[in-house]
Scaffold this motif. Structure first.
Motif, mmCIF file in Angstrom:
data_model
loop_
_atom_site.group_PDB
_atom_site.id
_atom_site.type_symbol
_atom_site.label_atom_id
_atom_site.label_comp_id
_atom_site.label_asym_id
_atom_site.label_seq_id
_atom_site.Cartn_x
_atom_site.Cartn_y
_atom_site.Cartn_z
ATOM 1 N N LYS A 93 0.694 -1.205 -0.155
ATOM 2 C CA LYS A 93 0.000 0.115 -0.244
ATOM 3 C C LYS A 93 0.862 1.738 -0.527
ATOM 4 C CE LYS A 93 -3.741 0.057 2.895
ATOM 5 N NZ LYS A 93 -4.189 -0.312 3.548
ATOM 6 N N GLN A 202 -21.021 -4.229 2.310
ATOM 7 C CA GLN A 202 -20.800 -5.152 3.433
ATOM 8 C C GLN A 202 -19.592 -4.484 4.412
ATOM 9 O OE1 GLN A 202 -17.795 -8.189 3.659
ATOM 10 N NE2 GLN A 202 -19.237 -9.514 4.380
ATOM 11 N N GLY A 203 -20.409 -4.785 5.250
ATOM 12 C CA GLY A 203 -19.874 -3.549 6.732
ATOM 13 C C GLY A 203 -19.956 -1.815 7.133
ATOM 14 N N SER A 206 -16.224 2.535 10.475
ATOM 15 C CA SER A 206 -16.558 3.971 10.408
ATOM 16 C C SER A 206 -15.799 3.970 8.392
ATOM 17 C CB SER A 206 -14.790 3.821 10.737
ATOM 18 O OG SER A 206 -15.019 4.238 12.408
HETATM 19 P P1 NAI Z 1 -14.799 -1.128 11.961
HETATM 20 O O1 NAI Z 1 -14.870 -1.917 12.146
HETATM 21 O O2 NAI Z 1 -15.648 0.679 11.905
HETATM 22 O O3 NAI Z 1 -16.167 -1.459 10.900
HETATM 23 C C1 NAI Z 1 -16.201 -2.817 10.251
HETATM 24 C C2 NAI Z 1 -18.069 -2.885 10.758
HETATM 25 O O4 NAI Z 1 -18.040 -4.633 9.859
HETATM 26 C C3 NAI Z 1 -18.615 -3.083 12.019
HETATM 27 O O5 NAI Z 1 -19.745 -2.186 11.515
HETATM 28 C C4 NAI Z 1 -18.970 -5.002 11.890
HETATM 29 O O6 NAI Z 1 -20.044 -4.777 12.854
HETATM 30 C C5 NAI Z 1 -19.000 -5.079 10.586
HETATM 31 N N1 NAI Z 1 -18.710 -6.612 10.153
HETATM 32 C C6 NAI Z 1 -17.712 -7.540 10.745
HETATM 33 N N2 NAI Z 1 -17.951 -8.424 10.065
HETATM 34 C C7 NAI Z 1 -18.605 -9.131 9.049
HETATM 35 C C8 NAI Z 1 -19.863 -9.758 8.460
HETATM 36 N N3 NAI Z 1 -18.999 -10.697 8.051
HETATM 37 N N4 NAI Z 1 -20.654 -8.890 7.648
HETATM 38 C C9 NAI Z 1 -21.124 -7.508 7.883
HETATM 39 N N5 NAI Z 1 -20.485 -6.355 8.879
HETATM 40 C C10 NAI Z 1 -19.263 -7.377 9.427
HETATM 41 O O7 NAI Z 1 -13.900 -1.394 10.762
HETATM 42 P P2 NAI Z 1 -13.499 0.438 9.554
HETATM 43 O O8 NAI Z 1 -12.347 1.079 10.142
HETATM 44 O O9 NAI Z 1 -14.657 0.545 8.915
HETATM 45 O O10 NAI Z 1 -12.904 -1.111 8.776
HETATM 46 C C11 NAI Z 1 -12.937 -1.256 7.438
HETATM 47 C C12 NAI Z 1 -12.183 -2.375 6.921
HETATM 48 O O11 NAI Z 1 -11.464 -1.727 6.067
HETATM 49 C C13 NAI Z 1 -11.277 -3.415 7.257
HETATM 50 O O12 NAI Z 1 -10.739 -4.369 6.733
HETATM 51 C C14 NAI Z 1 -9.797 -2.583 8.020
HETATM 52 O O13 NAI Z 1 -9.187 -3.027 7.501
HETATM 53 C C15 NAI Z 1 -10.149 -1.531 6.684
HETATM 54 N N6 NAI Z 1 -9.752 -0.124 6.331
HETATM 55 C C16 NAI Z 1 -10.009 0.864 7.500
HETATM 56 C C17 NAI Z 1 -9.258 1.871 6.877
HETATM 57 C C18 NAI Z 1 -9.770 3.131 7.861
HETATM 58 O O14 NAI Z 1 -8.757 4.122 7.917
HETATM 59 N N7 NAI Z 1 -10.132 2.793 8.833
HETATM 60 C C19 NAI Z 1 -8.100 1.914 6.405
HETATM 61 C C20 NAI Z 1 -7.564 0.860 5.953
HETATM 62 C C21 NAI Z 1 -8.530 -0.316 5.955
#
Ligand code: NAI
Length: 373
Positions: A93, A202-203, A206
């Motif tokens: 990345k 999906q998800g 944040s």
């Molecule tokens: P987060 O923890 O705020 O949100 C993840 C969401 O996915 C939660 O609402 C959770 O309940 C839901 N979730 C988990 N398993 C699920 C499933 N099987 N089906 C449906 N929903 C499900 O995480 P965030 O920060 O939004 O990150 C999301 C993804 O993006 C992660 O893989 C993270 O590594 C990646 N990412 C995040 C970055 C960031 O700036 N926050 C930067 C780059 C990548």
């Protein structure tokens, strides 16, 4: 008493600490995901409930940078594999985004809702401090901004904090994913207009929720799923989204699939069920195996490589460590280049009939080898 089984590059710990640090690089080398990691550290503190892995993959471009995930993995090797894959992803990345940082990632094996005590975070801060500037971290799944602030008060190598830092990287990640998704739509449809385009998110955490808000503003039709039903209810109410179950969201009838939860989604078993023609989302390590991108390509699905499209957060936190300090305008200008990078990858993928993630990996490898020359 803090013990260190291996002393390379470690700073002396606080006297009387109960943290035990071990170099587990050799042990990890037996795993398929090892991929020549430079260093892997295990931090254990039974008194304070910490089991943490810090994986430093490649520092050719600069010190390792990558968030800390708090997740109750079912086994130690599953957590280690997660850390290794995520940290390698950070190397790629950073290289693709042209940032002067290497790849690293940490996993704390714990349930963020029940186990993440101040004592655990204190112990983890000591571990970060002992790594002596080789690894910079920040928030990730299970580690909040408040946690990042807490760590930053105890150790300097924490980015994306609210006090004196660049703040929450997630909105910036979401902006990069949004622009990247539009680049993918433009590549396929000749226009990046999203009106009426059906996007399955999906998800709704944040990043996913911020992305859904942006898509809604451009009149895309949303289909959403989350393990947290309240998040789904809210998106249905405020964005007019259609709810899907977490099992079905990957295979719903949609134009674009935006994975914004956890990785490992796309496998030889799941790929045949995808109906969307584009996969463009924030989740790290969406493919269970790198080579499965070919299956996506053969099904005519345009895949935006995860570590390219989700680089906005990294770009933002890395900007904090720039010599002149954090400049938001400069960071956002870099994020605005994500769609150009993707458009180039998509064109090359079509012209060379090679999966998009092969092209992205090649760009990263070229930058890494140039830095080593
Ligand atoms: P987060 O923890 O705020 O949100 C993840 C969401 O996915 C939660 O609402 C959770 O309940 C839901 N979730 C988990 N398993 C699920 C499933 N099987 N089906 C449906 N929903 C499900 O995480 P965030 O920060 O939004 O990150 C999301 C993804 O993006 C992660 O893989 C993270 O590594 C990646 N990412 C995040 C970055 C960031 O700036 N926050 C930067 C780059 C990548």
């Amino acid at each position: 008493m803090l013990q260190m089984r291996e002393t390379r590059s470690l700073r002396n710990p606080r006297a009387g600490s109960s943290l035990v640090l071990s170099d587990i690089t050799a042990r990890a080398s037996a795993l398929a995901a090892f991929d020549n990691h430079e260093q892997i550290w295990l931090g254990q503190d039974t008194e304070r409930g910490l089991t943490a892995i810090v994986a430093i993959h490649d520092t050719s471009l600069g010190p390792a940078l990558g968030g800390t995930r708090v997740w109750p993995h079912h086994s130690f090797d599953a957590a280690l594999t997660d850390a290794l894959r995520l940290s390698r992803g950070m190397t790629l990345k950073s290289a693709v985004a042209g940032m002067p940082f290497g790849g690293g990632k940490a996993v704390i094996i714990a349930d963020s809702k029940t186990d993440k005590t101040p004592a655990l975070l204190e112990a983890y801060a000591e571990m970060l401090l002992a790594l002596n500037g080789q690894y910079f971290t920040g928030e990730d799944v299970g580690l909040t901004l408040a946690d990042a602030d807490f760590l930053r008060e105890r150790t300097p190598n924490v980015t994306g904090t609210t006090k004196g830092g660049s703040g929450n990287p997630s909105p910036v990640t979401a902006q990069g994913v949004f622009l990247g998704l539009k680049a993918a739509v433009a590549h396929r449809r000749g226009s990046d207009r999203l009106e009426g385009i059906r996007v399955a998110v999906q998800g709704l955490g944040s990043v996913g929720r911020a992305l859904a808000d942006k898509l809604h503003r451009e009149r895309a039709k949303l289909i959403v799923a989350d393990l947290d039903e309240a998040r789904v209810r809210d998106a249905v109410k405020s964005l007019g989204a259609t709810a899907a179950t977490t099992d079905m969201v990957l295979s719903v009838d949609a134009d674009v699939l935006a994975p914004c939860a956890l990785g490992g989604l796309f496998t030889a078993e799941t790929i045949p069920h995808i109906q969307a023609e584009i996969v463009a989302g924030a989740a790290n390590n969406q493919l269970a195996r790198h080579e499965d991108a070919r299956l996506l390509m053969e099904r005519g699905i345009l895949y935006a490589p995860d570590y390219v499209i989700n680089g906005g957060g990294l770009i933002n936190v890395a900007a904090e460590l720039a010599p002149g300090g954090y400049d938001r305008a400069d960071a956002m200008a870099r994020v605005a280049r994500i769609p150009e990078v993707l458009a180039d990858i998509f064109r090359r993928s079509d012209a060379e009939r090679r999966p998009t993630n092969d092209i992205a990996q090649e760009i990263a490898a070229e930058r890494l080898s140039a830095s080593r020359r």
